[in-house]
Every structure is written in C-alpha cells, then in structure tokens.
Design a protein around this motif. Structure first.
Motif, PDB file in Angstrom:
ATOM      1  N   ALA A 236      12.592  12.394  -6.410  1.00  0.00           N
ATOM      2  CA  ALA A 236      11.745  11.429  -5.700  1.00  0.00           C
ATOM      3  C   ALA A 236      10.589  12.199  -5.094  1.00  0.00           C
ATOM      4  O   ALA A 236      10.597  13.434  -5.101  1.00  0.00           O
ATOM      5  N   GLY A 237       9.614  11.471  -4.556  1.00  0.00           N
ATOM      6  CA  GLY A 237       8.497  12.135  -3.900  1.00  0.00           C
ATOM      7  C   GLY A 237       8.969  13.027  -2.765  1.00  0.00           C
ATOM      8  O   GLY A 237       8.580  14.192  -2.668  1.00  0.00           O
ATOM      9  N   ALA A 238       9.815  12.477  -1.909  1.00  0.00           N
ATOM     10  CA  ALA A 238      10.275  13.244  -0.753  1.00  0.00           C
ATOM     11  C   ALA A 238      11.072  14.471  -1.205  1.00  0.00           C
ATOM     12  O   ALA A 238      10.981  15.547  -0.598  1.00  0.00           O
ATOM     13  N   HIS A 239      11.830  14.322  -2.279  1.00  0.00           N
ATOM     14  CA  HIS A 239      12.595  15.458  -2.815  1.00  0.00           C
ATOM     15  C   HIS A 239      11.631  16.505  -3.383  1.00  0.00           C
ATOM     16  O   HIS A 239      11.854  17.710  -3.243  1.00  0.00           O
TER      17      HIS A 239
ATOM     18  N   CYS B 195      -0.292  19.482  -1.407  1.00  0.00           N
ATOM     19  CA  CYS B 195      -0.930  18.170  -1.474  1.00  0.00           C
ATOM     20  C   CYS B 195       0.130  17.122  -1.792  1.00  0.00           C
ATOM     21  O   CYS B 195       0.905  17.278  -2.730  1.00  0.00           O
ATOM     22  N   ASP B 196       0.167  16.070  -0.985  1.00  0.00           N
ATOM     23  CA  ASP B 196       1.045  14.938  -1.275  1.00  0.00           C
ATOM     24  C   ASP B 196       0.349  14.138  -2.370  1.00  0.00           C
ATOM     25  O   ASP B 196      -0.731  13.588  -2.157  1.00  0.00           O
ATOM     26  N   GLY B 197       0.952  14.090  -3.552  1.00  0.00           N
ATOM     27  CA  GLY B 197       0.296  13.478  -4.709  1.00  0.00           C
ATOM     28  C   GLY B 197       0.656  12.033  -4.954  1.00  0.00           C
ATOM     29  O   GLY B 197       0.412  11.501  -6.041  1.00  0.00           O
ATOM     30  N   ALA B 198       1.209  11.367  -3.944  1.00  0.00           N
ATOM     31  CA  ALA B 198       1.648   9.983  -4.144  1.00  0.00           C
ATOM     32  C   ALA B 198       0.491   9.069  -4.549  1.00  0.00           C
ATOM     33  O   ALA B 198       0.707   8.031  -5.159  1.00  0.00           O
ATOM     34  N   ASN B 199      -0.736   9.461  -4.197  1.00  0.00           N
ATOM     35  CA  ASN B 199      -1.888   8.602  -4.495  1.00  0.00           C
ATOM     36  C   ASN B 199      -2.653   9.052  -5.735  1.00  0.00           C
ATOM     37  O   ASN B 199      -3.823   8.722  -5.910  1.00  0.00           O
TER      38      ASN B 199
ATOM     39  N   ILE C  28       4.396  14.698  -7.777  1.00  0.00           N
ATOM     40  CA  ILE C  28       3.850  13.540  -8.486  1.00  0.00           C
ATOM     41  C   ILE C  28       4.942  12.485  -8.505  1.00  0.00           C
ATOM     42  O   ILE C  28       6.056  12.759  -8.942  1.00  0.00           O
ATOM     43  N   ASN C  29       4.633  11.288  -8.007  1.00  0.00           N
ATOM     44  CA  ASN C  29       5.643  10.229  -8.062  1.00  0.00           C
ATOM     45  C   ASN C  29       5.524   9.536  -9.418  1.00  0.00           C
ATOM     46  O   ASN C  29       4.673   8.668  -9.592  1.00  0.00           O
ATOM     47  N   LEU C  30       6.366   9.936 -10.367  1.00  0.00           N
ATOM     48  CA  LEU C  30       6.310   9.286 -11.688  1.00  0.00           C
ATOM     49  C   LEU C  30       6.486   7.789 -11.527  1.00  0.00           C
ATOM     50  O   LEU C  30       5.921   6.989 -12.266  1.00  0.00           O
ATOM     51  N   HIS C  31       7.308   7.419 -10.529  1.00  0.00           N
ATOM     52  CA  HIS C  31       7.613   6.001 -10.331  1.00  0.00           C
ATOM     53  C   HIS C  31       6.448   5.248  -9.697  1.00  0.00           C
ATOM     54  O   HIS C  31       6.506   4.034  -9.579  1.00  0.00           O
ATOM     55  N   LYS C  32       5.424   5.921  -9.257  1.00  0.00           N
ATOM     56  CA  LYS C  32       4.230   5.205  -8.813  1.00  0.00           C
ATOM     57  C   LYS C  32       3.191   5.308  -9.929  1.00  0.00           C
ATOM     58  O   LYS C  32       2.935   4.357 -10.646  1.00  0.00           O
ATOM     59  N   THR C  33       2.625   6.507 -10.066  1.00  0.00           N
ATOM     60  CA  THR C  33       1.489   6.684 -10.966  1.00  0.00           C
ATOM     61  C   THR C  33       1.809   6.361 -12.421  1.00  0.00           C
ATOM     62  O   THR C  33       0.991   5.812 -13.139  1.00  0.00           O
TER      63      THR C  33
ATOM     64  N   GLY D  12       0.816  -1.209   0.000  1.00  0.00           N
ATOM     65  CA  GLY D  12       0.000   0.000   0.000  1.00  0.00           C
ATOM     66  C   GLY D  12       0.848   1.255   0.000  1.00  0.00           C
ATOM     67  O   GLY D  12       1.950   1.278   0.530  1.00  0.00           O
ATOM     68  N   SER D  13       0.317   2.308  -0.632  1.00  0.00           N
ATOM     69  CA  SER D  13       0.979   3.611  -0.711  1.00  0.00           C
ATOM     70  C   SER D  13       2.215   3.576  -1.609  1.00  0.00           C
ATOM     71  O   SER D  13       3.022   4.494  -1.577  1.00  0.00           O
ATOM     72  N   CYS D  14       2.367   2.537  -2.411  1.00  0.00           N
ATOM     73  CA  CYS D  14       3.561   2.427  -3.252  1.00  0.00           C
ATOM     74  C   CYS D  14       3.242   2.265  -4.739  1.00  0.00           C
ATOM     75  O   CYS D  14       4.126   2.452  -5.577  1.00  0.00           O
TER      76      CYS D  14
HETATM   77  C1  LIG Z   1       5.770   7.136  -1.591  1.00  0.00           C
HETATM   78  C2  LIG Z   1       5.206   8.249  -0.818  1.00  0.00           C
HETATM   79  C3  LIG Z   1       5.967   9.401  -0.528  1.00  0.00           C
HETATM   80  C4  LIG Z   1       7.451   9.534  -0.818  1.00  0.00           C
HETATM   81  O1  LIG Z   1       7.801   9.292  -2.133  1.00  0.00           O
HETATM   82  P1  LIG Z   1       9.290   8.772  -2.489  1.00  0.00           P
HETATM   83  O2  LIG Z   1       9.360   8.812  -3.956  1.00  0.00           O
HETATM   84  O3  LIG Z   1       9.396   7.402  -1.903  1.00  0.00           O
HETATM   85  O4  LIG Z   1      10.260   9.706  -1.841  1.00  0.00           O
HETATM   86  C5  LIG Z   1       5.353  10.444   0.131  1.00  0.00           C
HETATM   87  N1  LIG Z   1       4.061  10.355   0.513  1.00  0.00           N
HETATM   88  C6  LIG Z   1       3.299   9.259   0.268  1.00  0.00           C
HETATM   89  C7  LIG Z   1       1.857   9.237   0.702  1.00  0.00           C
HETATM   90  C8  LIG Z   1       3.856   8.167  -0.388  1.00  0.00           C
HETATM   91  O5  LIG Z   1       3.114   7.077  -0.615  1.00  0.00           O
END
Ligand SMILES: *Cc1c(COP(=O)(O)O)cnc(C)c1O
Length: 522
Positions: free
Chosen positions: A160-163, A267-271, A291-296, A99-101
């Motif tokens: 990365a997302g955190a970056h 907004c944390d856009g990981a989802n 936006i996490n390109l590596h997720k979405t 989850g969340s990945c």
């Molecule tokens: C994955 C995630 C992050 C961080 O993204 P990274 O690319 O791993 O640094 C931040 N917030 C949420 C909700 C995430 O799922």
C-alpha cells in the motif's frame, strides 16, 4: 426475518416505523440485519451425509457442543450477501470525487488479464522455473515504473502507499546507517499539508517529526525548508503535486537544499496521476517515492480490493532496496530472495507483492501506451480545472489565483454565516446520489472540500455533478438549512458517530427483541 422463536425481527423495526415503513426498508433499499441475527443453528445450505462412525484422534480435545455459527438456507445466504453488496457505493455505481484517492474507473480488461490462469492460479512458493511469465510481468512493470519516474531501482513488494512510505524511509535509514550517521540524523521534515501517513511513518521508524509551514499560496518555500534544515535532519517527506492540488514549483531548489544539507528527499507519490508523461520525479531530485498502483494505475481500492505501493529509488538509495527483486540470469528473470553481503535493507513482507494488482496495473499501462498515459494525466487535470471553473462563482476556491492539478480544493468561506457546515454540505450530496468529496483535509485551509474527478468522468457526468453541487449551493444561499441540517434523508443510515464507532467498536451483538404484531384495525 425470523428470530429463534420463529417470530419476525428486524433490528430497526421501531426506528423504521418512526420513519414511515413497517419493515424499515426504504423502497428497494432493504434493511439487512447481521448474519447472527437472521441465522439459525438448525439451518444449513448444504446437505451432507452423516459421517460413518469414527474414532477422533484429537486426544480428547474434540468439540462436544455446537459451534454456534449461524446457518442460512442457500436463498437466504444469497440474499444476505447480495443486499450487503448493494450497500457499497463504488466507482462502478457512480462518480466518486474523493480527493487524494484517485477513484478512477477500473477497466474490465485489467480484470480479465488478472484472471488468466497463469497469473491467478500460481502460488508464491512454486519453483521459479514454473512461473517465468509472472516474473517477466513483474520485471516489465518495474521497468515501466522506473522509466515513468526517472529512477534507478524499485521495490515491488510494498502492499500500500503507507507501506511504501515505510519501505522508503527504511531505505533512507539504511543509507544513513551505511554513512554512520543514523544516530546523528533523527529528524524528518514534513510540511503541514502532508497526508497523515507521512508523519506517522516517520514516527513509527523512530524519527522525530519537524513541521514545515506552507506559504499563503499553499506551497512550501525553499526558504522555509532551508530554515528547518540542520545537521540532525535525515529527510524531507514532500507530496507533489501537494494535497492542496498544487504543483510545488520550488521542488528542484528544495531538493538541492535538502541534498546540500546531507539529507534525502522522500516524495509521496500518491498524486502521480497529475504528472505522468509530464514530469519525472527523478529529474526533480527525488530520492525515493511510493507509487499507489491502486490510484494512478487503476487497480481497484477502498472496498474493492487490496492495494500495491511499489517504491522507486534514486541512484543514491538503489543499493538499499529490499529483497526480493528481479534480476536477469542467463536471459531468464529470477527473483533474488536473499541478499546476504549486500546493503539491502532486507525483506519487508513475505513473497513478492500483490500479483493481481501488478497484472491490472500493467494491463492499464500497455492498453494506454505512453501517449495514452500522458493523455490520462492531462484529462485528469482538465477535469479538475473544469470543475473548479464551474464552481468558483458559488463556492470559494482555496487558491483562486492558480489553476489546479488533478484535484481542486475549496474552503468553507462561502458557507460562513449560513448555518451550513462543510459536513452538512457533504452529507446533502449523499441525498443527491454522490459520494462526498474529501472533507476537512488538508488541514491547512478552513473546512476543506477536496474534489478529484479523475480522467475517467465524461463531460456529461461532470456537468450533472456540477449542476447538483450548484443546486445545493443555491439552496444554501436561499437559507434552506433544513435540506442540510440532518442530511442525508434518503440514506438508510444518516449521521454515524464515526469517532465513537472507531474508539469503542461494538464487537458483540445481543439478540434483538421480536417486533410486535401489526396493530389490528378497530
Ligand atoms: C492515499 C495516500 C497515501 C496512503 O496510501 P495508501 O495506499 O492508502 O496507504 C499517502 N499519501 C497520500 C497523499 C495519499 O493520498
């Protein structure tokens, strides 16, 4: 394996024998020692001529002793790395419900595109006039991301997302500085369901973190945000859909309250995978989102490759975007590297970002089209709700009254009194050939199990996964605790002390003792 005396060694020989095999291999799962343990100084996979006599020009600083690097023959080197690679559980080997990945399939088409010489073989210091195609691609991707999110500007360079969070919060700080309010506004609101990177990012830039509690229903209320808003608040960091897999229905009212209080909405856009083509964060009042390109957008991540975390910005923050960014000059795309005299926050990393990830993400977007991307989000949500519906009678959904978005959250209420914990259950999934779901996150429900199947799982694959989980759940009910207590039984390594490993990493190896000869009969 032979040690330096030429005797066979294997680091876990004793343990292996205790488990029943002489080699400590388990069928075709081969125990693999460190390269230092199997390498010898006198072996090499290459055959080079002795160098001609020469006079070193290092002023006496040349090395006189051996480097001590381990040597392997070519077949040994091949086996070492192939065996290591086989220890890696990957989305290419099975369902990865973390989850969340958003562990979705990475189409091979993306890989082919990323390997085109015009993308793979270019260098960031090449003159821009020699790489118009690459710049064109970055610009195209940037435009698609802004269109999908309804935003005005974008920073492509975060890695990365955190970056991206760091970049976005720096843009917010730059905007506050421009307003002369950076000293007065030093607090960031973070809901208690947030990913750990949110408070970490805020604290790293020097903001104070103020927690906002979630309601019983797993979402954040406008009232709770209003109660926490004050003249010292710089921003709120909110995830939507949130980490409970729920859409924050009050997001528009929350954004209005935040703006009325003079603060910004991160907004944390990981989802994002749950809402592409459905909702545009810009329309919901978001000022800034990574936006996490590596997720979405399906670029490999985890052990599979680097990430990329572009940040989209609203009109209010657009002027503070970092350099470099792309601008069209005389019809050709140009990377603007310096922004002297502008309000840009500056540069957050060398060069322009992760080119390989950009190509993969854009290939995914173009091959799906806008309708295909919307379909992907719908299927991701459907798959999570299917999983939820098929498991809700045996496990306890955290929010039984609501359908979920792209991931479904269970608590450990159904395990109460059974002697089996969330961790035991997750470890038993490994024996069934599945990577466990995310466990114990988010923190706001007890013994969390967060399952995100993604859209790339077929009905057949989901059904097998669901049946495996149901079988485990029935085992729990029958009191078969031995299936869980020391699980996994079939993995080469079982319960590692991950905290100890992280806190006190063993960075030196000591040569293992040679194993004893097999005892002769008689
Ligand atoms: C994955 C995630 C992050 C961080 O993204 P990274 O690319 O791993 O640094 C931040 N917030 C949420 C909700 C995430 O799922």
């Amino acid at each position: 394996m032979l040690n330096k005396e030429g005797r066979p060694t294997t680091p876990n020989a004793a343990a292996g024998r205790a488990r029943g095999t002489f080699t400590s291999n388990r069928a075709l799962q081969i125990e693999e020692p460190l390269i230092f343990e199997i390498g010898r100084a006198d072996v090499t996979g290459v055959d080079m001529d002795e160098p001609e006599p020469f006079t070193p020009r290092l002023g006496g600083r040349e090395r006189t002793s051996a480097t001590g690097l381990p040597g392997l023959s070519e077949p040994e080197a091949m086996r070492h790395y192939v065996r290591l690679s086989q220890k890696n559980y990957a989305i290419d080997s099975g369902l990865y419900p973390l989850g969340s990945c958003t562990m979705k399939h990475n189409p091979r088409l993306n890989e082919q595109m990323a390997r085109l010489p015009g993308f793979a073989d270019i260098h960031p210091l090449q003159p821009q006039s020699t790489v118009p195609g690459a710049l064109d691609l970055i610009e195209g991707l940037a435009n698609w991301l802004m269109t999908l999110t309804g935003t005005h500007a974008i920073a492509m360079s975060p890695k990365a997302g955190a970056h991206g969070e760091l970049c976005g919060m720096m843009a917010i700080r730059a905007a506050l500085e421009a307003r002369g309010e950076s000293a007065a506004r030093n607090v960031v609101l973070v809901p208690d369901s947030a990913h750990g990177t949110n408070p970490a990012t805020a604290a790293m830039i020097g903001f104070e973190v103020r927690s906002v509690p979630a309601r019983e229903d797993g979402t954040v209320s406008t009232e709770a945000v209003k109660a926490a808003l004050a003249p010292d608040v710089a921003a709120i960091m909110l995830t939507n859909p949130n980490t409970c897999g729920l859409f924050e229905r009050d997001i528009v009212a929350i954004a209005e309250a935040v703006h009325a209080a003079g603060a910004y909405f991160y907004c944390d856009g990981a989802n994002l995978n749950a809402i592409i083509g459905k909702a545009r964060p810009g329309d919901l009042g978001v000022d800034c989102m990574h936006i996490n390109l590596h997720k979405t957008f399906s670029t490999p991540h985890g052990g599979g490759g680097p990430g990329a975390g572009p940040v989209v910005l609203s009109e209010r923050l657009a002027a503070f975007a970092p350099v470099p960014f792309i601008r069209r000059e005389g019809g050709a795309p140009a990377l603007v590297e310096h922004a002297a005299g502008s309000r840009s926050l500056g540069r957050i990393c060398a060069f322009h970002g992760q080119m390989g990830m950009f190509v993969r993400a854009f290939a995914w977007m173009l091959s799906h089209g806008s309708d295909g991307m919307r379909q992907a989000s719908e299927d991701a949500v459907l798959n999570a709700n299917y999983t939820r519906a098929c498991l809700s009678d045996v496990m306890s959904p955290a929010f039984p009254d609501r359908t979920c978005m792209h991931e479904v959250l269970f608590t450990d209420a159904w395990l109460k009194g059974t002697g089996v914990t969330t961790l035991d259950f997750a470890k038993a999934m490994i024996d069934e050939g599945y990577h466990p779901m995310t466990v114990y996150f988010p923190l706001i429900v007890h013994g969390a199990m967060l399952i995100e199947p993604t859209e790339s799982e077929s009905r057949a694959s989901l059904d097998l996964f669901i049946m495996a989980l149901r079988d485990l759940a029935f085992s729990v009910r029958r009191g078969e605790t031995e299936r869980f207590a020391a699980a996994p039984f079939f993995a080469p390594r079982a319960r590692l002390d991950e905290t100890l490993a992280a806190r006190s990493p063993v960075l030196r190896w000591t040569p293992p003792a040679p194993i004893e000869e097999p005892a002769p009969v008689g």
